[in-house]
Every structure is written in structure tokens, then in C-alpha cells.
Design a protein around this motif. Structure first.
Motif, PDB file in Angstrom:
ATOM      1  N   SER A 258       0.825  -1.199   0.000  1.00 21.95           N
ATOM      2  CA  SER A 258       0.000   0.000   0.000  1.00 21.95           C
ATOM      3  C   SER A 258       0.865   1.258   0.000  1.00 21.95           C
ATOM      4  O   SER A 258       1.904   1.313   0.669  1.00 21.95           O
ATOM      5  N   MET A 259       0.423   2.272  -0.739  1.00 19.08           N
ATOM      6  CA  MET A 259       1.070   3.584  -0.717  1.00 19.08           C
ATOM      7  C   MET A 259       0.469   4.465   0.380  1.00 19.08           C
ATOM      8  O   MET A 259       0.812   5.635   0.511  1.00 19.08           O
ATOM      9  N   PHE A 294       1.425   1.358 -10.612  1.00 24.29           N
ATOM     10  CA  PHE A 294       0.428   1.393  -9.534  1.00 24.29           C
ATOM     11  C   PHE A 294      -0.595   0.276  -9.698  1.00 24.29           C
ATOM     12  O   PHE A 294      -0.879  -0.185 -10.815  1.00 24.29           O
ATOM     13  N   TYR A 295      -1.158  -0.118  -8.564  1.00 23.85           N
ATOM     14  CA  TYR A 295      -2.148  -1.196  -8.534  1.00 23.85           C
ATOM     15  C   TYR A 295      -3.315  -0.750  -7.666  1.00 23.85           C
ATOM     16  O   TYR A 295      -3.111  -0.178  -6.582  1.00 23.85           O
ATOM     17  N   ILE A 296      -4.521  -0.958  -8.119  1.00 23.61           N
ATOM     18  CA  ILE A 296      -5.717  -0.650  -7.337  1.00 23.61           C
ATOM     19  C   ILE A 296      -6.107  -1.893  -6.548  1.00 23.61           C
ATOM     20  O   ILE A 296      -6.388  -2.951  -7.119  1.00 23.61           O
ATOM     21  N   LEU A 297      -6.084  -1.757  -5.211  1.00 18.79           N
ATOM     22  CA  LEU A 297      -6.482  -2.844  -4.329  1.00 18.79           C
ATOM     23  C   LEU A 297      -7.932  -2.636  -3.914  1.00 18.79           C
ATOM     24  O   LEU A 297      -8.299  -1.563  -3.430  1.00 18.79           O
ATOM     25  N   ASN A 300     -12.650  -5.482  -8.000  1.00 10.99           N
ATOM     26  CA  ASN A 300     -12.198  -5.382  -9.386  1.00 10.99           C
ATOM     27  C   ASN A 300     -10.790  -4.784  -9.481  1.00 10.99           C
ATOM     28  O   ASN A 300     -10.503  -3.934 -10.312  1.00 10.99           O
ATOM     29  N   GLU A 301      -9.927  -5.229  -8.572  1.00 11.00           N
ATOM     30  CA  GLU A 301      -8.578  -4.674  -8.497  1.00 11.00           C
ATOM     31  C   GLU A 301      -7.766  -5.045  -9.731  1.00 11.00           C
ATOM     32  O   GLU A 301      -8.105  -5.964 -10.489  1.00 11.00           O
ATOM     33  N   GLY A 302      -6.673  -4.298  -9.912  1.00 10.61           N
ATOM     34  CA  GLY A 302      -5.798  -4.557 -11.041  1.00 10.61           C
ATOM     35  C   GLY A 302      -4.828  -3.416 -11.259  1.00 10.61           C
ATOM     36  O   GLY A 302      -4.810  -2.419 -10.525  1.00 10.61           O
ATOM     37  N   ILE A 303      -4.005  -3.548 -12.294  1.00 14.43           N
ATOM     38  CA  ILE A 303      -2.991  -2.547 -12.604  1.00 14.43           C
ATOM     39  C   ILE A 303      -3.648  -1.325 -13.237  1.00 14.43           C
ATOM     40  O   ILE A 303      -4.522  -1.450 -14.108  1.00 14.43           O
ATOM     41  N   ALA A 304      -3.244  -0.145 -12.805  1.00 13.33           N
ATOM     42  CA  ALA A 304      -3.780   1.094 -13.363  1.00 13.33           C
ATOM     43  C   ALA A 304      -3.349   1.241 -14.819  1.00 13.33           C
ATOM     44  O   ALA A 304      -2.244   0.834 -15.205  1.00 13.33           O
ATOM     45  N   THR A 305      -4.223   1.839 -15.610  1.00 14.53           N
ATOM     46  CA  THR A 305      -3.881   2.099 -17.010  1.00 14.53           C
ATOM     47  C   THR A 305      -3.488   3.550 -17.238  1.00 14.53           C
ATOM     48  O   THR A 305      -2.922   3.892 -18.272  1.00 14.53           O
ATOM     49  N   ALA A 331     -14.781   1.549  -2.567  1.00 19.63           N
ATOM     50  CA  ALA A 331     -13.520   2.021  -2.001  1.00 19.63           C
ATOM     51  C   ALA A 331     -12.339   1.255  -2.588  1.00 19.63           C
ATOM     52  O   ALA A 331     -12.483   0.113  -3.040  1.00 19.63           O
ATOM     53  N   PHE A 332     -11.198   1.901  -2.580  1.00 20.79           N
ATOM     54  CA  PHE A 332      -9.973   1.241  -3.041  1.00 20.79           C
ATOM     55  C   PHE A 332      -8.789   1.790  -2.270  1.00 20.79           C
ATOM     56  O   PHE A 332      -8.859   2.840  -1.632  1.00 20.79           O
ATOM     57  N   THR A 333      -7.686   1.082  -2.333  1.00 17.19           N
ATOM     58  CA  THR A 333      -6.414   1.540  -1.782  1.00 17.19           C
ATOM     59  C   THR A 333      -5.394   1.563  -2.909  1.00 17.19           C
ATOM     60  O   THR A 333      -5.296   0.598  -3.679  1.00 17.19           O
ATOM     61  N   LEU A 334      -4.655   2.665  -3.006  1.00 22.48           N
ATOM     62  CA  LEU A 334      -3.623   2.760  -4.033  1.00 22.48           C
ATOM     63  C   LEU A 334      -2.380   2.029  -3.545  1.00 22.48           C
ATOM     64  O   LEU A 334      -1.863   2.309  -2.461  1.00 22.48           O
ATOM     65  N   ALA A 335      -1.914   1.092  -4.340  1.00 22.29           N
ATOM     66  CA  ALA A 335      -0.755   0.289  -3.973  1.00 22.29           C
ATOM     67  C   ALA A 335       0.282   0.336  -5.081  1.00 22.29           C
ATOM     68  O   ALA A 335       0.013   0.791  -6.205  1.00 22.29           O
ATOM     69  N   ALA A 336       1.475  -0.120  -4.754  1.00 25.64           N
ATOM     70  CA  ALA A 336       2.548  -0.206  -5.745  1.00 25.64           C
ATOM     71  C   ALA A 336       2.426  -1.509  -6.518  1.00 25.64           C
ATOM     72  O   ALA A 336       2.173  -2.568  -5.938  1.00 25.64           O
ATOM     73  N   GLN A 337       2.595  -1.437  -7.814  1.00 23.75           N
ATOM     74  CA  GLN A 337       2.713  -2.644  -8.634  1.00 23.75           C
ATOM     75  C   GLN A 337       4.152  -3.143  -8.612  1.00 23.75           C
ATOM     76  O   GLN A 337       4.414  -4.334  -8.721  1.00 23.75           O
TER      77      GLN A 337
END
Length: 349
Positions: A258-259, A294-297, A300-305, A331-337
Motif C-alpha cells: 500500500s502507498m 500502480f495497482y488498485i487494491l 475489481n482490483e488490477g494494474i492502473a492504465t 472504495a480502493f487503496t492505491l498500492a505499488a505494482q
């Protein structure tokens, strides 16, 4: 209130502990902050190729130093110069000096220096916004190659300077000159405050440098008075907080880490979060790494485009993350890919 109250040392990160941008930088640009926070360099990129680094080579009592190394070099032209280190003092920090008033105070600069090049070097203080940019210079000598040496110079009070920037801008700059062409070293050393004369800024310095030349510095202290005292060591946490007024970096450490930023999807393709951070000198220039870092946790999580940052103030910004398949209001948490995920804010002088 005494002019001596508060931190003794006006220099932030003088022990070179903090390096938010990274511990090494190769083929850097001139007039850039690169490794150790709050110190930058000036040189002709067309003539030199320069690397900088935070080193664990330091004199007794210190752990780190800041190194400026030429990976290619040549004789300097008349208008060229090498300034391995430059420090810009914010006006709010300079008010205790009282320059431009009858209560102006003299100051002493002390530092540890190491280089393969022996001989005369100069330090010059140049006021910003002082009418004619008044300046003064001092010489010091590196006596032994590849050896840590302690240097001190004292700068007299300036009682008559006008329009000094005693606010959140640059009050004065300190330049450590290592080499210069005749436009800067052909005059007489500026032993007293006066109108800036280029030829008097680097008197005595060499005009020839070579590949492999380097300069390292640490233990930089600027204090009121005519005598250099013991270095004021501050904790890493305090130095980091002081540096973050000018630059902040938030870096991913590993995949899915998580960021520390949470938000909500605004639509099926767009999510947004607010990022609050310690107050900076001014509203900073914000930068964000490529979307794929970046990755959305969450649902429907996944890698940001796509990723953008906007509406930045001295204390906050908005970050928009794009990805197909989101559900509005979730809701989501911004995470590092990966470890390349990075958000930075630059408010340097």
C-alpha cells in the motif's frame, strides 16, 4: 528574543543523512538537486559529465558525505566553472542574522572537505533580492589529496543591504567553487561585501579539471558568531522533516504494498484519492510515475492504465487513477505494482 535562539545550525541536512531522491545519480544535469537533500551543483554539461552520490565515507563523528565526481572533464573555458556544492538559505531561516539592519550578525561557516585535487578553493555568499546581489568570498586550501580536512570561514555582518528576501524565498546562496575560467577567477578576492563582480568570485581556483576528479563534503554548519563550534547533530527524523518542506517522495517498496492512500471509484473507469502531506514551502511541482507502476487494491482490483496528479496545494493533492471495470462508489487503496511506483513533490528554492 535572542537572535541565537532556535537551531544553531542554519544548514539543513549538513551531515548528508537524507537522500530522498536516491543515493546515486549518474550523468546529472546542472543546477539540479540530485542525491543528498538541499545541496545542488552547477557546472557546464557540455564540458563535464558528472555523477553524484551519498557516500558512507566520512570523517570521525559522521556517517555520510555528498560526493561530486567527474566521469569526463576538460579545461574550462573563460566563462565556465565547476561548483560541486551550492546551498540556498530560505529567508525565514535567515532572519536571525539581521542583515540589512544595525543588529546584523557575523556568521561562521564550517565544513569537512575531501578531494583528489589540492590547492585553493573559494566559498562565496551571494544575497538574493539585495538590490545589487551583494556578495563576499573567502578562500580555503585543500592541503592533502584524498584526506578529510576541516575548514572554517567567517563572514562579516552586512548592515546596509536592502530588499533582502526574509520570506519563503531564497535569501542568500552559498557556492563552493572548485574550478573556474578567467571570467570568474581573474580579479581580486572579494574580501568585503560589495556589488557582485564575477571575476572576484573564484580567485585562486584552477581552470583545469580531469576525468576522475572529485569533491566530497559533510558536516556543513552555518552559525551566528566568529567562532566555529561543534557540529549540531540532529536526528534523522528531524532532518527528514526539515527537508520535506522542500521535497517529498513517496515510493513503493514491493508489489501490492500500500502507498497509504485510500479513495473511491468515481465511475466504471476512474478512481480518485486525496493525498495530504506535511506543509511545504510553496505549492510544489508534483510528479507521478507511469500508470503501470500502480495497482488498485479492492473490488475489481488490477494494474492502473493511467495516473494523473492535480490540484496540488502546499499540503495536499488529488490523484486520479484509471482502470476499466471499476464500480462507482466502491472504495480502493492505491498500492505499488513494483518498486518504481513514486509520487514526488518539489518546492525547492
Amino acid at each position: 528574543v535572542s537572535l541565537k535562539s532556535g537551531r544553531k545550525n542554519l544548514i539543513i541536512n549538513g551531515a548528508m543523512q537524507v537522500a530522498q531522491r536516491g543515493t546515486t545519480a549518474t550523468t546529472i544535469g546542472t543546477n539540479k538537486y540530485t542525491t543528498c537533500d538541499r545541496f545542488l551543483q552547477e557546472f557546464p554539461p557540455a564540458v563535464f559529465s558528472v555523477d553524484t552520490s551519498q557516500e558512507t565515507d566520512a570523517p570521525s563523528g559522521f556517517v555520510y558525505s555528498n560526493k561530486f565526481a567527474l566521469t569526463s572533464g576538460a579545461s574550462l573555458g573563460v566563462s565556465e566553472y565547476a561548483i560541486p556544492f551550492e546551498y540556498r538559505v530560505e529567508g525565514y531561516d535567515a532572519t536571525r542574522l539581521g542583515w540589512g539592519t544595525v543588529e546584523a550578525r557575523e556568521v561562521t561557516l564550517s565544513f569537512w572537505i575531501k578531494s583528489n585535487r589540492t590547492g585553493i578553493n573559494t566559498v562565496d555568499f551571494t544575497m538574493q533580492g539585495g538590490g545589487t546581489n551583494p556578495f563576499i568570498a573567502r578562500q580555503y586550501t585543500i592541503n592533502s589529496a584524498n584526506t578529510w580536512e576541516y575548514k572554517t570561514v567567517t563572514i562579516p555582518a552586512h548592515t546596509t543591504a536592502t530588499s533582502i528576501n526574509y520570506a519563503n524565498t531564497n535569501a542568500f546562496s552559498i557556492f563552493w567553487w572548485a574550478a573556474a575560467g578567467s571570467d570568474f577567477n581573474s580579479g581580486a578576492i572579494a574580501s568585503s561585501w560589495g556589488v557582485q563582480t564575477p571575476a572576484n568570485r573564484a580567485v585562486g581556483t584552477t581552470s583545469t579539471v580531469s576525468t576522475g576528479d572529485y569533491w566530497q563534503m559533510t558536516g556543513v554548519q552555518l552559525e551566528v558568531g566568529s567562532v566555529a563550534t561543534d557540529f549540531e547533530h540532529r536526528s534523522y527524523g528531524e532532518e527528514l522533516a526539515l527537508c520535506q518542506r522542500y521535497y517529498q517522495a513517496y515510493v513503493g517498496t514491493a508489489q501490492f504494498m500500500s502507498m497509504g492512500l485510500a479513495g473511491a471509484a468515481q465511475s466504471g473507469t476512474w478512481a480518485e484519492c486525496a493525498h495530504q502531506f506535511p506543509e511545504m514551502r510553496v505549492a510544489p511541482t508534483a510528479a507521478i510515475s507511469a500508470a503501470g507502476t500502480f495497482y488498485i487494491l479492492g473490488a475489481n482490483e488490477g494494474i492502473a492504465t493511467s495516473a494523473t496528479i492535480f490540484n496540488t496545494t502546499k499540503t495536499a493533492s488529488r490523484i486520479a487513477i484509471y482502470k476499466a471495470g471499476l464500480v462507482a462508489a466502491q472504495a480502493f487503496t492505491l498500492a505499488a505494482q513494483n518498486s518504481s511506483a513514486r509520487i514526488s513533490y518539489d518546492a525547492e528554492l
